[in-house]
Design a protein around this motif. Structure first.
Motif, short mmCIF file in Angstrom:
data_model
loop_
_atom_site.label_atom_id
_atom_site.label_comp_id
_atom_site.label_asym_id
_atom_site.label_seq_id
_atom_site.Cartn_x
_atom_site.Cartn_y
_atom_site.Cartn_z
N MET A 196 0.80 -1.22 0.00
CA MET A 196 0.00 0.00 0.00
C MET A 196 0.84 1.28 0.00
O MET A 196 0.29 2.39 0.07
N ARG A 197 2.15 1.14 -0.08
CA ARG A 197 2.98 2.33 -0.21
C ARG A 197 2.69 2.98 -1.57
O ARG A 197 2.55 2.29 -2.57
N ALA A 198 2.61 4.30 -1.59
CA ALA A 198 2.08 5.00 -2.76
C ALA A 198 2.86 4.70 -4.02
O ALA A 198 2.28 4.55 -5.10
N HIS A 199 4.20 4.62 -3.94
CA HIS A 199 4.98 4.44 -5.17
C HIS A 199 4.88 3.03 -5.74
O HIS A 199 5.36 2.78 -6.85
N PHE A 200 4.25 2.12 -5.01
CA PHE A 200 3.97 0.78 -5.53
C PHE A 200 2.48 0.55 -5.72
O PHE A 200 2.06 -0.59 -5.92
N ASN A 201 1.69 1.61 -5.67
CA ASN A 201 0.25 1.44 -5.72
C ASN A 201 -0.42 2.59 -6.49
O ASN A 201 -0.84 3.59 -5.90
N PRO A 202 -0.52 2.45 -7.82
CA PRO A 202 -1.14 3.51 -8.62
C PRO A 202 -2.56 3.86 -8.20
O PRO A 202 -2.98 5.02 -8.32
N THR A 203 -3.32 2.88 -7.70
CA THR A 203 -4.68 3.17 -7.25
C THR A 203 -4.64 4.15 -6.08
O THR A 203 -5.43 5.09 -6.00
N ARG A 204 -3.72 3.94 -5.16
CA ARG A 204 -3.60 4.86 -4.03
C ARG A 204 -3.10 6.23 -4.49
O ARG A 204 -3.54 7.26 -3.96
N MET A 205 -2.22 6.26 -5.46
CA MET A 205 -1.75 7.54 -5.99
C MET A 205 -2.92 8.35 -6.52
O MET A 205 -2.99 9.58 -6.33
N ARG A 206 -3.86 7.69 -7.20
CA ARG A 206 -5.02 8.42 -7.73
C ARG A 206 -5.88 8.97 -6.60
O ARG A 206 -6.41 10.09 -6.70
N SER A 207 -6.02 8.22 -5.51
CA SER A 207 -6.78 8.72 -4.36
C SER A 207 -6.10 9.94 -3.74
O SER A 207 -6.76 10.91 -3.35
N LEU A 208 -4.77 9.90 -3.67
CA LEU A 208 -4.03 11.04 -3.11
C LEU A 208 -4.18 12.27 -3.99
O LEU A 208 -4.25 13.40 -3.48
N ALA A 209 -4.24 12.07 -5.31
CA ALA A 209 -4.43 13.21 -6.20
C ALA A 209 -5.80 13.85 -5.99
O ALA A 209 -5.94 15.08 -6.01
N ILE A 210 -6.82 13.01 -5.80
CA ILE A 210 -8.17 13.53 -5.52
C ILE A 210 -8.17 14.31 -4.21
O ILE A 210 -8.76 15.40 -4.10
N LEU A 211 -7.52 13.76 -3.20
CA LEU A 211 -7.47 14.42 -1.90
C LEU A 211 -6.67 15.72 -1.97
O LEU A 211 -7.03 16.71 -1.32
N ALA A 212 -5.60 15.73 -2.75
CA ALA A 212 -4.82 16.96 -2.91
C ALA A 212 -5.65 18.06 -3.54
O ALA A 212 -5.54 19.24 -3.16
N GLU A 213 -6.51 17.71 -4.49
CA GLU A 213 -7.40 18.70 -5.10
C GLU A 213 -8.37 19.25 -4.06
O GLU A 213 -8.66 20.45 -4.02
N ARG A 214 -8.86 18.37 -3.19
CA ARG A 214 -9.77 18.80 -2.12
C ARG A 214 -9.06 19.76 -1.17
O ARG A 214 -9.62 20.79 -0.77
#
Length: 287
Positions: A196-214
């Motif tokens: 679940m570390r972000a650099h090994f998990n593109p799905t989590r990266m997308r969630s972080l991008a959504i949260l960063a926009e928020r």
């Protein structure tokens, strides 16, 4: 590009990460605020806890995220910092499906400001499989998105660190890791789990991008009273009246918005326009 008059335009904030989270977080903050987000090279955030469990996370998500942000700020020598924390498990409202809880914090030490935004998402590949060497796992690997998403392998029983392998994205390395972990386990089996570390998990990266926009949209809103960035939702007030008998329910009447720098708050009625609670939510009509 954000207008130059925004307080954070052309400023630099450091995000405390070992896992390239700046790739997900930086674009939204730049496009909305003009804030430059960089990482702090060589920073060891694993000291605050690891997903694989060999170093437990000490404290609530917000506490750890704030410690992490300040660790990065100290290392980089800047007064603005960011950090995120994630937690994965059963969905809080639908326990039979997995979910991810993401938290992103922004710290401004110059003004003593902390702004936090969170996200609960069902879009996660969080999963695990207990397996013996040689046992088929194609369905599981396809489900979790291997090899574009990484895996962690450990002994199913016994000491986690005795045969722990992380960031596995290669089938041959996966096979060897399963054999090694199974040999170290008292039951002869290995546990594969999503990394679940972000650099090994593109799905989590997308969630972080959504949260960063928020978070970016939140920081773009300045307090009506003092002008500090970060005016937004800080809580809610329950008590929406039952449509049948008028009894207060647990449904939200209004959202409470507040400033991270001063005491100014205001209430706004719920955005969906609901003025009365359906009777199914009433403690008297539906005890």
């Amino acid at each position: 590009m954000a207008e130059s008059r925004h307080p954070y335009a052309a400023r630099t904030a450091v995000i405390a990460t070992m896992h390239r989270k700046e790739e997900a977080v930086a674009p939204a903050l730049m496009s909305t605020l003009g804030l430059i987000v960089t990482s702090a090279p060589g920073l060891d955030t694993d000291q605050l806890g690891t997903f694989s469990g060999e170093i437990p996370r000490d404290g609530a998500m917000l506490d750890v995220a704030l410690r992490k942000a300040r660790l990065g700020m100290s290392a980089a020598g800047v007064p603005l910092g960011l950090a995120s924390e994630g937690s994965f498990g059963p969905h809080p409202a639908i326990p039979y499906i997995p979910a991810g809880m993401e938290l992103l914090v922004f710290v401004n030490e110059e003004r003593g400001i902390v702004v936090a935004e969170s996200l609960i998402t069902e879009k996660t590949n969080y999963d695990h499989l207990v397996i013996s060497p040689g046992e088929a796992s194609d369905a599981f690997l396809q489900k979790i998105g291997f090899p574009t998403h990484g895996l962690i392998v450990r002994p199913n029983e016994g000491e986690v660190a005795s045969a722990l392998a992380k960031g596995i994205v290669d089938p041959d390395r996966l096979r060897r890791a399963i054999e090694t972990a199974a040999a170290a386990s008292s039951d002869g089996r290995a546990r594969m789990e999503t990394d679940m570390r972000a650099h090994f998990n593109p799905t989590r990266m997308r969630s972080l991008a959504i949260l960063a926009e928020r978070l970016a949209q939140r920081l773009a809103r300045q307090c009506p009273a003092c002008g500090a960035p970060g005016f937004g939702r800080t809580g809610s007030r329950a008590g929406l009246l039952c449509e049948t008998c008028g009894t207060p329910t647990e449904l939200v009447v209004a959202e409470i918005l507040g400033c991270p720098a001063c005491d100014y708050t205001e209430e706004r009625l719920r955005g969906d326009g609901l003025q009365r609670a359906p009777a199914q939510h009433c403690p008297l009509c539906n005890p």
